[in-house]
Design an enzyme around this catalytic site. Structure first.
Site, short mmCIF file in Angstrom:
data_model
loop_
_atom_site.label_atom_id
_atom_site.label_comp_id
_atom_site.label_asym_id
_atom_site.label_seq_id
_atom_site.Cartn_x
_atom_site.Cartn_y
_atom_site.Cartn_z
N SER A 239 4.37 7.37 0.04
CA SER A 239 2.93 7.45 0.22
C SER A 239 2.25 6.37 -0.61
CB SER A 239 2.42 8.83 -0.21
OG SER A 239 2.58 8.96 -1.61
N LYS A 240 0.94 6.36 -0.53
CA LYS A 240 0.14 5.30 -1.17
C LYS A 240 0.51 5.07 -2.63
CE LYS A 240 -4.23 4.49 1.09
NZ LYS A 240 -5.21 5.40 1.63
N ARG A 241 0.82 6.15 -3.33
CA ARG A 241 1.08 5.95 -4.75
C ARG A 241 2.36 5.14 -4.98
NH1 ARG A 241 4.74 10.29 -6.47
NH2 ARG A 241 5.08 11.48 -4.56
N HIS A 242 3.22 5.04 -3.94
CA HIS A 242 4.44 4.24 -4.09
C HIS A 242 4.21 2.76 -3.75
CE1 HIS A 242 6.21 8.31 -3.22
NE2 HIS A 242 6.76 7.99 -4.37
N GLY A 243 3.14 2.50 -3.01
CA GLY A 243 2.89 1.11 -2.63
C GLY A 243 2.31 1.03 -1.23
#
Ligand code: GLU
Length: 466
Positions: A239-243
Protein backbone atom coordinates in the site's frame (compact mmCIF):
# COMPACT_ATOMS: atom_id res chain seq x y z
CA UNK A 1 -9.53 -24.57 -27.14
CA UNK A 2 -8.57 -21.10 -28.29
CA UNK A 3 -7.47 -19.16 -25.25
CA UNK A 4 -9.11 -15.82 -24.44
CA UNK A 5 -7.95 -13.92 -21.35
CA UNK A 6 -9.17 -10.57 -20.14
CA UNK A 7 -8.27 -7.50 -18.18
CA UNK A 8 -11.37 -5.86 -16.71
CA UNK A 9 -10.28 -2.82 -14.71
CA UNK A 10 -12.65 -0.56 -12.84
CA UNK A 11 -11.61 2.92 -13.90
CA UNK A 12 -10.41 4.46 -10.66
CA UNK A 13 -8.15 7.08 -12.23
CA UNK A 14 -4.89 5.16 -12.20
CA UNK A 15 -3.53 1.66 -12.73
CA UNK A 16 -2.28 -0.01 -9.57
CA UNK A 17 0.88 -2.05 -10.07
CA UNK A 18 -1.00 -5.07 -8.73
CA UNK A 19 -3.52 -4.67 -11.52
CA UNK A 20 -0.68 -4.21 -13.97
CA UNK A 21 0.72 -7.54 -12.86
CA UNK A 22 -2.69 -9.15 -13.34
CA UNK A 23 -2.92 -7.63 -16.81
CA UNK A 24 0.58 -8.84 -17.61
CA UNK A 25 -0.10 -12.45 -16.60
CA UNK A 26 -3.30 -12.52 -18.66
CA UNK A 27 -1.49 -10.92 -21.58
CA UNK A 28 1.39 -13.39 -21.45
CA UNK A 29 -0.86 -16.39 -21.22
CA UNK A 30 -2.86 -15.27 -24.23
CA UNK A 31 0.23 -14.47 -26.30
CA UNK A 32 1.92 -17.70 -25.33
CA UNK A 33 -1.12 -19.72 -26.34
CA UNK A 34 -1.69 -17.83 -29.57
CA UNK A 35 -4.98 -16.68 -28.09
CA UNK A 36 -6.56 -13.30 -27.45
CA UNK A 37 -6.16 -10.76 -24.67
CA UNK A 38 -9.20 -8.52 -24.35
CA UNK A 39 -9.89 -5.47 -22.25
CA UNK A 40 -13.21 -4.62 -20.67
CA UNK A 41 -13.77 -1.47 -18.72
CA UNK A 42 -16.01 -2.14 -15.72
CA UNK A 43 -17.63 1.25 -15.87
CA UNK A 44 -21.03 0.62 -14.36
CA UNK A 45 -20.49 2.99 -11.46
CA UNK A 46 -21.73 6.04 -13.34
CA UNK A 47 -21.46 8.42 -10.41
CA UNK A 48 -17.72 8.02 -10.29
CA UNK A 49 -17.23 7.51 -14.01
CA UNK A 50 -14.92 9.73 -16.05
CA UNK A 51 -13.27 9.36 -19.43
CA UNK A 52 -10.01 10.59 -17.95
CA UNK A 53 -9.99 7.61 -15.58
CA UNK A 54 -10.46 5.23 -18.51
CA UNK A 55 -7.72 7.01 -20.46
CA UNK A 56 -5.33 6.68 -17.53
CA UNK A 57 -5.68 2.91 -17.62
CA UNK A 58 -5.42 2.58 -21.37
CA UNK A 59 -2.41 4.84 -21.31
CA UNK A 60 -0.64 2.71 -18.70
CA UNK A 61 -1.46 -0.50 -20.59
CA UNK A 62 -0.03 0.88 -23.77
CA UNK A 63 3.06 2.28 -22.03
CA UNK A 64 3.69 -1.20 -20.58
CA UNK A 65 3.35 -2.60 -24.09
CA UNK A 66 0.45 -4.87 -23.21
CA UNK A 67 -1.47 -4.52 -26.43
CA UNK A 68 -4.94 -5.98 -26.45
CA UNK A 69 -7.06 -7.60 -29.12
CA UNK A 70 -10.23 -6.15 -30.56
CA UNK A 71 -12.26 -3.23 -29.32
CA UNK A 72 -12.25 -2.29 -25.66
CA UNK A 73 -15.59 -3.36 -24.25
CA UNK A 74 -17.61 -1.08 -22.02
CA UNK A 75 -19.49 -3.07 -19.41
CA UNK A 76 -22.01 -0.30 -19.00
CA UNK A 77 -22.92 -0.45 -22.68
CA UNK A 78 -23.95 -4.10 -22.24
CA UNK A 79 -26.59 -3.49 -19.60
CA UNK A 80 -29.50 -4.54 -21.76
CA UNK A 81 -27.83 -7.90 -22.32
CA UNK A 82 -27.30 -8.35 -18.57
CA UNK A 83 -30.97 -7.62 -17.95
CA UNK A 84 -31.92 -10.09 -20.67
CA UNK A 85 -29.94 -12.82 -18.91
CA UNK A 86 -31.55 -11.99 -15.58
CA UNK A 87 -34.87 -12.55 -17.34
CA UNK A 88 -33.59 -15.85 -18.72
CA UNK A 89 -32.72 -16.92 -15.19
CA UNK A 90 -36.19 -15.92 -14.01
CA UNK A 91 -37.63 -17.98 -16.87
CA UNK A 92 -35.58 -21.07 -16.16
CA UNK A 93 -36.32 -20.88 -12.46
CA UNK A 94 -32.78 -20.19 -11.30
CA UNK A 95 -33.70 -16.70 -10.10
CA UNK A 96 -36.73 -15.07 -8.56
CA UNK A 97 -38.30 -11.75 -7.68
CA UNK A 98 -37.97 -10.61 -4.11
CA UNK A 99 -40.26 -7.87 -2.83
CA UNK A 100 -38.80 -7.38 0.63
CA UNK A 101 -38.97 -3.87 2.03
CA UNK A 102 -35.92 -2.19 3.52
CA UNK A 103 -37.41 -2.71 6.94
CA UNK A 104 -37.93 -6.44 6.44
CA UNK A 105 -34.33 -6.79 5.31
CA UNK A 106 -33.13 -4.91 8.35
CA UNK A 107 -35.10 -7.26 10.59
CA UNK A 108 -33.50 -10.26 8.89
CA UNK A 109 -30.07 -8.71 9.35
CA UNK A 110 -30.75 -8.19 13.02
CA UNK A 111 -31.74 -11.84 13.49
CA UNK A 112 -28.66 -13.02 11.57
CA UNK A 113 -26.45 -10.83 13.74
CA UNK A 114 -27.96 -12.38 16.86
CA UNK A 115 -27.41 -15.90 15.53
CA UNK A 116 -23.91 -15.12 14.33
CA UNK A 117 -24.95 -16.26 10.87
CA UNK A 118 -22.91 -15.40 7.78
CA UNK A 119 -25.98 -15.05 5.61
CA UNK A 120 -29.06 -13.09 6.45
CA UNK A 121 -31.67 -13.33 3.75
CA UNK A 122 -34.24 -15.93 4.79
CA UNK A 123 -35.23 -16.74 1.19
CA UNK A 124 -38.86 -15.93 1.89
CA UNK A 125 -39.58 -15.10 -1.78
CA UNK A 126 -37.71 -18.11 -3.16
CA UNK A 127 -40.80 -20.22 -3.65
CA UNK A 128 -42.89 -17.35 -4.97
CA UNK A 129 -46.02 -18.13 -3.01
CA UNK A 130 -46.43 -14.86 -1.11
CA UNK A 131 -48.95 -12.22 -2.19
CA UNK A 132 -47.14 -9.50 -4.15
CA UNK A 133 -47.18 -6.22 -2.21
CA UNK A 134 -48.22 -2.91 -3.78
CA UNK A 135 -45.71 -0.19 -4.54
CA UNK A 136 -42.51 -2.19 -4.24
CA UNK A 137 -40.25 -2.76 -7.24
CA UNK A 138 -38.69 -6.17 -6.76
CA UNK A 139 -35.06 -7.13 -6.98
CA UNK A 140 -34.04 -10.36 -8.71
CA UNK A 141 -32.17 -12.86 -6.59
CA UNK A 142 -30.36 -15.98 -7.68
CA UNK A 143 -31.60 -19.32 -6.36
CA UNK A 144 -28.30 -20.41 -4.87
CA UNK A 145 -27.87 -24.06 -3.93
CA UNK A 146 -28.66 -24.62 -0.25
CA UNK A 147 -26.80 -27.85 0.42
CA UNK A 148 -23.42 -29.16 -0.52
CA UNK A 149 -20.46 -27.13 -1.60
CA UNK A 150 -19.41 -24.86 -4.41
CA UNK A 151 -15.99 -25.97 -5.58
CA UNK A 152 -13.42 -24.17 -7.68
CA UNK A 153 -10.47 -26.01 -9.19
CA UNK A 154 -8.09 -23.11 -9.10
CA UNK A 155 -4.85 -23.27 -11.05
CA UNK A 156 -2.94 -21.55 -8.28
CA UNK A 157 -4.86 -22.25 -5.10
CA UNK A 158 -5.76 -25.85 -5.92
CA UNK A 159 -9.23 -27.01 -4.95
CA UNK A 160 -11.07 -24.36 -2.96
CA UNK A 161 -14.59 -24.75 -1.74
CA UNK A 162 -17.26 -23.07 0.29
CA UNK A 163 -20.25 -24.62 2.00
CA UNK A 164 -23.31 -23.43 0.16
CA UNK A 165 -25.07 -22.49 3.40
CA UNK A 166 -22.52 -19.67 3.59
CA UNK A 167 -23.82 -18.13 0.38
CA UNK A 168 -26.94 -16.01 0.20
CA UNK A 169 -29.47 -15.85 -2.55
CA UNK A 170 -27.65 -12.74 -3.69
CA UNK A 171 -29.10 -10.02 -5.89
CA UNK A 172 -28.42 -10.04 -9.64
CA UNK A 173 -30.79 -7.24 -10.66
CA UNK A 174 -31.54 -4.23 -8.45
CA UNK A 175 -35.00 -2.80 -8.00
CA UNK A 176 -34.21 -0.11 -10.58
CA UNK A 177 -33.48 -2.95 -13.03
CA UNK A 178 -29.74 -2.32 -13.14
CA UNK A 179 -27.59 -5.47 -13.05
CA UNK A 180 -25.22 -6.06 -10.16
CA UNK A 181 -21.51 -6.53 -10.67
CA UNK A 182 -21.80 -10.28 -10.04
CA UNK A 183 -24.20 -10.76 -12.95
CA UNK A 184 -22.48 -8.38 -15.37
CA UNK A 185 -19.09 -10.03 -14.95
CA UNK A 186 -20.42 -13.50 -15.63
CA UNK A 187 -22.45 -12.48 -18.67
CA UNK A 188 -19.56 -10.51 -20.11
CA UNK A 189 -17.00 -13.23 -19.46
CA UNK A 190 -19.31 -15.74 -21.13
CA UNK A 191 -20.20 -13.57 -24.12
CA UNK A 192 -16.58 -12.55 -24.66
CA UNK A 193 -15.59 -16.21 -24.71
CA UNK A 194 -13.17 -15.88 -21.80
CA UNK A 195 -11.44 -19.20 -21.20
CA UNK A 196 -9.04 -18.23 -18.40
CA UNK A 197 -9.41 -15.73 -15.59
CA UNK A 198 -6.33 -14.68 -13.68
CA UNK A 199 -7.03 -12.14 -10.96
CA UNK A 200 -6.18 -11.27 -7.38
CA UNK A 201 -7.22 -13.78 -4.74
CA UNK A 202 -9.27 -11.04 -3.10
CA UNK A 203 -11.84 -11.98 -5.75
CA UNK A 204 -12.13 -15.59 -4.62
CA UNK A 205 -15.32 -14.90 -2.69
CA UNK A 206 -16.87 -13.38 -5.80
CA UNK A 207 -15.78 -16.39 -7.81
CA UNK A 208 -17.96 -18.76 -5.77
CA UNK A 209 -20.97 -16.58 -6.47
CA UNK A 210 -20.09 -16.20 -10.11
CA UNK A 211 -19.75 -19.97 -10.41
CA UNK A 212 -23.33 -20.28 -9.19
CA UNK A 213 -24.50 -18.02 -12.02
CA UNK A 214 -22.47 -19.91 -14.62
CA UNK A 215 -23.99 -23.15 -13.38
CA UNK A 216 -27.52 -21.74 -13.30
CA UNK A 217 -27.21 -20.80 -16.95
CA UNK A 218 -25.60 -24.08 -17.96
CA UNK A 219 -22.51 -22.19 -19.09
CA UNK A 220 -18.98 -23.54 -18.70
CA UNK A 221 -17.09 -21.45 -16.19
CA UNK A 222 -13.62 -20.31 -17.29
CA UNK A 223 -10.49 -21.75 -15.74
CA UNK A 224 -9.56 -19.68 -12.70
CA UNK A 225 -6.15 -18.76 -11.33
CA UNK A 226 -6.29 -16.52 -8.27
CA UNK A 227 -3.03 -14.72 -7.65
CA UNK A 228 -1.79 -14.00 -4.15
CA UNK A 229 -1.73 -10.27 -3.53
CA UNK A 230 1.49 -8.28 -3.49
CA UNK A 231 2.88 -7.44 -0.06
CA UNK A 232 5.26 -4.76 1.18
CA UNK A 233 8.62 -5.54 2.75
CA UNK A 234 6.99 -5.77 6.19
CA UNK A 235 4.55 -8.43 5.03
CA UNK A 236 1.43 -6.20 5.00
CA UNK A 237 -0.63 -5.73 1.87
CA UNK A 238 1.31 -3.49 -0.54
CA UNK A 239 0.00 0.00 0.00
CA UNK A 240 0.92 3.67 -0.10
CA UNK A 241 3.01 3.50 3.02
CA UNK A 242 5.35 1.06 1.21
CA UNK A 243 5.84 3.30 -1.80
CA UNK A 244 4.43 4.28 -5.16
CA UNK A 245 1.30 2.40 -6.15
CA UNK A 246 0.46 3.35 -9.69
CA UNK A 247 2.13 2.53 -12.98
CA UNK A 248 2.08 6.24 -13.78
CA UNK A 249 4.16 7.01 -10.69
CA UNK A 250 6.81 4.47 -11.68
CA UNK A 251 6.87 5.99 -15.13
CA UNK A 252 7.37 9.43 -13.60
CA UNK A 253 10.17 8.10 -11.40
CA UNK A 254 12.09 7.14 -14.52
CA UNK A 255 11.52 3.40 -14.77
CA UNK A 256 11.48 1.84 -18.20
CA UNK A 257 8.39 -0.17 -19.07
CA UNK A 258 10.57 -3.20 -19.87
CA UNK A 259 12.00 -3.09 -16.35
CA UNK A 260 8.64 -2.74 -14.64
CA UNK A 261 7.17 -5.54 -16.76
CA UNK A 262 10.12 -7.82 -15.99
CA UNK A 263 9.87 -6.93 -12.32
CA UNK A 264 6.12 -7.56 -12.12
CA UNK A 265 6.53 -10.84 -13.94
CA UNK A 266 8.99 -12.09 -11.35
CA UNK A 267 6.72 -10.85 -8.59
CA UNK A 268 4.74 -14.01 -8.20
CA UNK A 269 6.02 -16.13 -11.07
CA UNK A 270 9.36 -17.82 -11.54
CA UNK A 271 11.41 -19.56 -14.16
CA UNK A 272 14.23 -21.24 -12.29
CA UNK A 273 16.69 -18.63 -11.11
CA UNK A 274 16.20 -16.36 -14.09
CA UNK A 275 15.86 -12.72 -13.09
CA UNK A 276 16.26 -10.95 -16.41
CA UNK A 277 13.42 -12.07 -18.60
CA UNK A 278 12.69 -9.89 -21.61
CA UNK A 279 9.19 -9.93 -22.97
CA UNK A 280 9.82 -12.44 -25.77
CA UNK A 281 11.20 -14.94 -23.29
CA UNK A 282 8.35 -14.18 -20.91
CA UNK A 283 5.86 -15.04 -23.63
CA UNK A 284 7.70 -18.23 -24.41
CA UNK A 285 8.12 -19.36 -20.81
CA UNK A 286 5.03 -18.15 -18.98
CA UNK A 287 2.81 -20.82 -17.47
CA UNK A 288 0.23 -21.10 -14.72
CA UNK A 289 2.14 -23.86 -12.93
CA UNK A 290 4.91 -21.56 -11.72
CA UNK A 291 2.74 -18.85 -10.22
CA UNK A 292 3.70 -18.63 -6.54
CA UNK A 293 1.18 -19.59 -3.88
CA UNK A 294 2.54 -17.19 -1.28
CA UNK A 295 2.28 -13.40 -1.57
CA UNK A 296 5.38 -11.88 -3.12
CA UNK A 297 7.05 -8.89 -1.48
CA UNK A 298 7.64 -5.74 -3.45
CA UNK A 299 11.39 -5.17 -3.53
CA UNK A 300 12.47 -1.74 -4.73
CA UNK A 301 16.17 -2.66 -4.88
CA UNK A 302 15.38 -5.45 -7.32
CA UNK A 303 13.31 -3.15 -9.45
CA UNK A 304 16.19 -0.66 -9.49
CA UNK A 305 18.70 -3.25 -10.57
CA UNK A 306 16.41 -4.43 -13.37
CA UNK A 307 15.90 -0.85 -14.44
CA UNK A 308 19.65 -0.29 -14.52
CA UNK A 309 19.96 -3.39 -16.66
CA UNK A 310 17.33 -2.28 -19.17
CA UNK A 311 18.73 1.25 -19.33
CA UNK A 312 22.12 -0.22 -20.11
CA UNK A 313 20.68 -2.50 -22.75
CA UNK A 314 18.61 0.20 -24.43
CA UNK A 315 19.65 1.58 -27.81
CA UNK A 316 20.88 5.20 -27.48
CA UNK A 317 18.23 6.74 -29.69
CA UNK A 318 15.41 4.94 -27.95
CA UNK A 319 16.76 5.82 -24.52
CA UNK A 320 17.07 9.51 -25.35
CA UNK A 321 13.60 9.45 -26.86
CA UNK A 322 12.15 8.08 -23.63
CA UNK A 323 14.12 10.58 -21.58
CA UNK A 324 12.98 13.65 -23.56
CA UNK A 325 10.01 14.55 -21.34
CA UNK A 326 12.28 14.57 -18.29
CA UNK A 327 14.79 17.02 -19.81
CA UNK A 328 11.79 19.25 -20.23
CA UNK A 329 10.15 18.75 -16.87
CA UNK A 330 13.29 18.69 -14.72
CA UNK A 331 15.61 21.07 -16.55
CA UNK A 332 13.33 22.99 -18.86
CA UNK A 333 15.46 21.86 -21.77
CA UNK A 334 14.38 20.86 -25.26
CA UNK A 335 17.19 18.78 -26.68
CA UNK A 336 18.51 20.00 -30.02
CA UNK A 337 20.50 17.85 -32.44
CA UNK A 338 23.83 19.00 -31.05
CA UNK A 339 22.84 18.03 -27.51
CA UNK A 340 21.58 14.66 -28.72
CA UNK A 341 24.86 14.03 -30.51
CA UNK A 342 26.87 14.88 -27.40
CA UNK A 343 24.71 12.72 -25.18
CA UNK A 344 24.99 9.86 -27.65
CA UNK A 345 28.77 10.21 -27.61
CA UNK A 346 28.82 9.99 -23.83
CA UNK A 347 26.06 7.45 -23.55
CA UNK A 348 28.01 4.37 -22.49
CA UNK A 349 29.17 6.02 -19.31
CA UNK A 350 25.81 7.71 -18.70
CA UNK A 351 23.99 4.41 -19.09
CA UNK A 352 26.31 2.53 -16.81
CA UNK A 353 25.73 5.07 -14.01
CA UNK A 354 21.95 5.38 -14.21
CA UNK A 355 19.44 3.45 -12.15
CA UNK A 356 16.57 5.51 -13.51
CA UNK A 357 15.87 7.77 -16.46
CA UNK A 358 15.83 10.68 -14.04
CA UNK A 359 19.40 9.99 -13.08
CA UNK A 360 20.34 9.59 -16.73
CA UNK A 361 18.76 12.95 -17.50
CA UNK A 362 20.27 14.74 -14.51
CA UNK A 363 23.71 13.37 -15.37
CA UNK A 364 23.54 14.40 -19.00
CA UNK A 365 21.56 17.66 -18.96
CA UNK A 366 24.78 19.69 -18.87
CA UNK A 367 25.53 18.62 -22.44
CA UNK A 368 22.46 20.56 -23.51
CA UNK A 369 23.17 23.74 -21.58
CA UNK A 370 24.33 27.02 -23.05
CA UNK A 371 26.75 29.18 -21.07
CA UNK A 372 26.29 31.18 -18.98
CA UNK A 373 24.21 28.88 -16.81
CA UNK A 374 23.59 28.50 -13.09
CA UNK A 375 25.96 26.65 -10.81
CA UNK A 376 24.72 24.77 -7.81
CA UNK A 377 25.97 25.76 -4.42
CA UNK A 378 28.69 23.14 -4.15
CA UNK A 379 29.91 23.86 -7.66
CA UNK A 380 30.21 27.53 -6.74
CA UNK A 381 32.49 26.57 -3.85
CA UNK A 382 34.74 24.70 -6.25
CA UNK A 383 34.92 27.72 -8.50
CA UNK A 384 35.81 30.11 -5.70
CA UNK A 385 39.48 31.01 -5.85
CA UNK A 386 40.04 28.81 -8.87
CA UNK A 387 40.38 31.50 -11.53
CA UNK A 388 44.10 30.85 -11.99
CA UNK A 389 43.41 27.18 -12.64
CA UNK A 390 40.58 27.97 -15.03
CA UNK A 391 42.68 30.48 -16.92
CA UNK A 392 45.60 28.07 -17.22
CA UNK A 393 43.26 25.32 -18.44
CA UNK A 394 41.66 27.61 -20.96
CA UNK A 395 45.03 28.69 -22.33
CA UNK A 396 45.93 25.04 -22.94
CA UNK A 397 42.55 24.06 -24.40
CA UNK A 398 42.72 26.97 -26.82
CA UNK A 399 45.88 25.50 -28.25
CA UNK A 400 44.43 22.07 -28.88
CA UNK A 401 41.98 21.57 -31.73
CA UNK A 402 41.30 17.86 -31.36
CA UNK A 403 40.33 17.45 -27.74
CA UNK A 404 40.21 13.80 -26.68
CA UNK A 405 39.65 12.56 -23.14
CA UNK A 406 43.32 11.63 -22.96
CA UNK A 407 44.34 15.07 -24.10
CA UNK A 408 42.08 16.69 -21.48
CA UNK A 409 43.62 14.56 -18.79
CA UNK A 410 47.09 15.43 -19.99
CA UNK A 411 46.28 19.14 -19.85
CA UNK A 412 44.78 18.84 -16.38
CA UNK A 413 47.92 17.06 -15.20
CA UNK A 414 50.09 19.75 -16.68
CA UNK A 415 48.11 22.49 -14.91
CA UNK A 416 48.07 20.48 -11.67
CA UNK A 417 51.85 20.12 -11.78
CA UNK A 418 52.19 23.80 -12.44
CA UNK A 419 49.75 25.14 -9.83
CA UNK A 420 48.68 22.42 -7.41
CA UNK A 421 51.67 20.21 -6.65
CA UNK A 422 50.44 17.63 -9.11
CA UNK A 423 47.07 17.17 -7.36
CA UNK A 424 44.80 16.34 -10.28
CA UNK A 425 41.61 16.57 -8.24
CA UNK A 426 42.25 20.22 -7.45
CA UNK A 427 42.10 20.95 -11.15
CA UNK A 428 39.38 18.51 -12.14
CA UNK A 429 36.93 19.86 -9.56
CA UNK A 430 36.75 23.46 -10.81
CA UNK A 431 36.78 22.18 -14.39
CA UNK A 432 33.79 19.97 -13.61
CA UNK A 433 31.97 22.85 -11.94
CA UNK A 434 32.65 25.12 -14.92
CA UNK A 435 31.55 22.61 -17.55
CA UNK A 436 28.53 21.10 -15.79
CA UNK A 437 27.42 23.56 -13.11
CA UNK A 438 27.50 20.71 -10.64
CA UNK A 439 29.91 18.53 -8.68
CA UNK A 440 28.63 15.19 -9.94
CA UNK A 441 28.98 14.19 -13.56
CA UNK A 442 30.43 11.50 -15.72
CA UNK A 443 34.22 11.60 -16.16
CA UNK A 444 35.06 15.23 -16.78
CA UNK A 445 37.90 14.30 -19.13
CA UNK A 446 35.41 12.50 -21.36
CA UNK A 447 32.84 15.24 -21.01
CA UNK A 448 35.30 17.97 -22.04
CA UNK A 449 36.39 15.85 -24.97
CA UNK A 450 32.79 15.51 -26.10
CA UNK A 451 32.03 19.20 -25.63
CA UNK A 452 35.12 20.04 -27.70
CA UNK A 453 37.76 22.72 -27.19
CA UNK A 454 35.64 25.64 -28.27
CA UNK A 455 32.63 24.90 -26.07
CA UNK A 456 34.90 23.96 -23.17
CA UNK A 457 36.65 27.32 -23.44
CA UNK A 458 33.33 29.19 -23.62
CA UNK A 459 32.16 27.49 -20.42
CA UNK A 460 35.44 28.12 -18.63
CA UNK A 461 35.32 31.80 -19.58
CA UNK A 462 31.69 32.01 -18.34
CA UNK A 463 32.82 30.55 -15.01
CA UNK A 464 35.61 33.10 -14.76
CA UNK A 465 33.18 35.91 -15.64
CA UNK A 466 30.36 34.81 -13.37
N1 GLU B 1 -13.14 -4.74 -12.05
C1 GLU B 1 -12.55 -5.69 -11.17
C2 GLU B 1 -11.34 -5.07 -10.51
O1 GLU B 1 -10.82 -4.08 -11.02
C3 GLU B 1 -12.13 -6.91 -11.95
C4 GLU B 1 -12.51 -8.14 -11.31
C5 GLU B 1 -12.32 -9.36 -12.16
O2 GLU B 1 -11.21 -9.63 -12.61
O3 GLU B 1 -13.30 -10.04 -12.39
O4 GLU B 1 -10.91 -5.52 -9.48
Amino acid sequence: MSVVTRFPPSPTGFMHVGNARTALFNYLYARKSGGKFVVRIEDTDRKRHSNAAVEAIIDSLSWLGLDHDGEIVSQFSRQARHVEIAQEMLDNGSAYHCYCSAQELEEMREIARKNGSKTFYDRRWRDGNLPIPEGISPVVRVKAPQDGQTIIHDKVQGEVSVNNDQLDDFIILRSDSTPTYMLSVVVDDHDMGITHIMRGDDHLNNTFRQKIIFDALGWDAPIFAHLPLIHGADGGKFSKRHGAQSVQEYREMGYLPEALVNYLLRLGWSHGDDEIIPIDKAIEWFDLEHIGKAPAKFDFAKLDSLNAHYINACAPEKLIEQALPFYQSRHNITLDELAKTRITQGIDELKSRAKTLLQFVDDSAFYAKTAPFNYDEKALKNLDGADDILKALKAEFEKSDNLTADKVQEICKLVADELKDGKLGKVAMPLRAALTGSIVSPSIFHAAGILGAQETCIRIQAAIDR
